[in-house]
Motif scaffolding. Structure first.
Motif, short mmCIF file in Angstrom:
data_model
loop_
_atom_site.label_atom_id
_atom_site.label_comp_id
_atom_site.label_asym_id
_atom_site.label_seq_id
_atom_site.Cartn_x
_atom_site.Cartn_y
_atom_site.Cartn_z
N CYS A 8 -68.07 -87.95 25.91
CA CYS A 8 -66.87 -88.43 25.23
C CYS A 8 -66.06 -89.35 26.12
CB CYS A 8 -66.01 -87.25 24.79
SG CYS A 8 -66.62 -86.38 23.34
N ARG A 34 -68.10 -92.04 20.94
CA ARG A 34 -67.93 -90.79 20.20
C ARG A 34 -66.47 -90.38 20.13
NH1 ARG A 34 -71.14 -85.12 21.54
NH2 ARG A 34 -70.33 -83.92 19.77
N ILE A 35 -65.72 -90.58 21.24
CA ILE A 35 -64.33 -90.16 21.27
C ILE A 35 -63.46 -91.11 20.47
CG2 ILE A 35 -63.55 -91.39 23.34
CD1 ILE A 35 -62.78 -87.74 22.62
N ILE A 153 -62.90 -82.46 18.35
CA ILE A 153 -63.07 -82.52 19.81
C ILE A 153 -62.90 -81.15 20.41
CG2 ILE A 153 -62.11 -83.47 21.93
CD1 ILE A 153 -61.41 -85.96 20.42
#
Length: 250
Positions: A8, A34-35, A153
């Motif tokens: 991430c 992804r983050i 997350i």
């Protein structure tokens, strides 16, 4: 010291000691795809807050791209390092942590990261030519334990998290393990590397030595002056002083 969030966020923090009166800590952050897909705007705002915090601490900021930033913050002694480090990594300067603290909704949003508590203490003992440093670092990662099964997350951070802390000095570094929660590092030359664990308080304690250039320079000047005096009065002919007597004025 380096912090790495695999998958991430790549988060490197490098603490460099040039000597007892000079150093810097560098922070290099790179957001992964992804983050940013979860909550990119929140993290872009975090970058802006980090930049403002660095400027207040006389740091230099290099925005490589929208997803990557490098911050350099200098320090001139252990007390200044301790104050700047704790101020920079405090939850008050982290807008993401503030979002969590101010959020009244019981559900965790995808763009939120739990707040972390980071405290660094450094004690220095001066021995004129060298200086002994006793560093204690506590990082509370209990908030990174998955808190829900939702696709966020917070719920996925443990399997994708690879967190490391490393410290490198010129010479004379030893880890001190005196507490049950003290982590044992791997040694790579003059560098110690700790693998931090989520869901617990990570305690790191280390002692190391640094050259004191101020003391070395002062001692050199003293020897230089004493050597000059010795040569002047033992190997060189003392100057002749002529005194003229004049008739007194009547």
């Amino acid at each position: 010291m380096s912090l790495l969030l695999s998958g991430c966020v790549k988060y490197d923090v490098n603490l460099t000691f040039n000597h007892s009166n000079s150093g810097e800590f560098l922070q290099h952050i790179h957001l992964g795809e992804r983050i940013t897909s979860f909550g990119g705007e929140t993290f872009y705002g975090w970058f802006n807050s980090i930049e403002r915090s660095a400027n207040k601490l006389e740091g230099k900021v290099n925005r490589i791209s929208r997803e990557e930033i490098i911050i350099r913050i200098p320090f001139s002694n252990g007390k200044e390092l301790q104050n700047k480090f704790n101020s920079f990594f405090s939850s008050k300067s982290n807008p993401i942590s503030q979002t969590n603290q101010n959020n009244t909704d019981s559900e965790t949003k995808p763009s939120e990261i739990p707040p972390l508590k980071s405290i660094l203490n450094l004690k220095q003992n001066n021995f004129i030519l060298i200086e002994r440093n006793h560093l204690v670092y506590n990082l509370d990662l209990r908030s990174l334990t998955p808190i829900s099964s939702r696709d966020s997350i917070s719920s996925n951070i443990q399997p994708i998290l690879n967190l490391e802390f490393s410290l490198k000095v010129p010479w004379g570094i030893n880890s001190i393990a005196i507490m049950e929660d003290s982590l044992r590092p791997d040694r790579i030359g003059n560098r110690l590397v700790w693998c931090l664990q989520t869901g617990r308080i990570n305690h790191i304690e280390v002692a190391f030595w640094l050259p004191n250039f101020l003391g070395i320079g002062s001692l050199f000047i003293i020897f230089l002056v004493l050597g000059g005096i010795y040569l002047r009065y033992y190997y060189m002919t003392p100057p002749k002083i002529e005194i003229s007597f004049k008739n007194p004025i009547t």
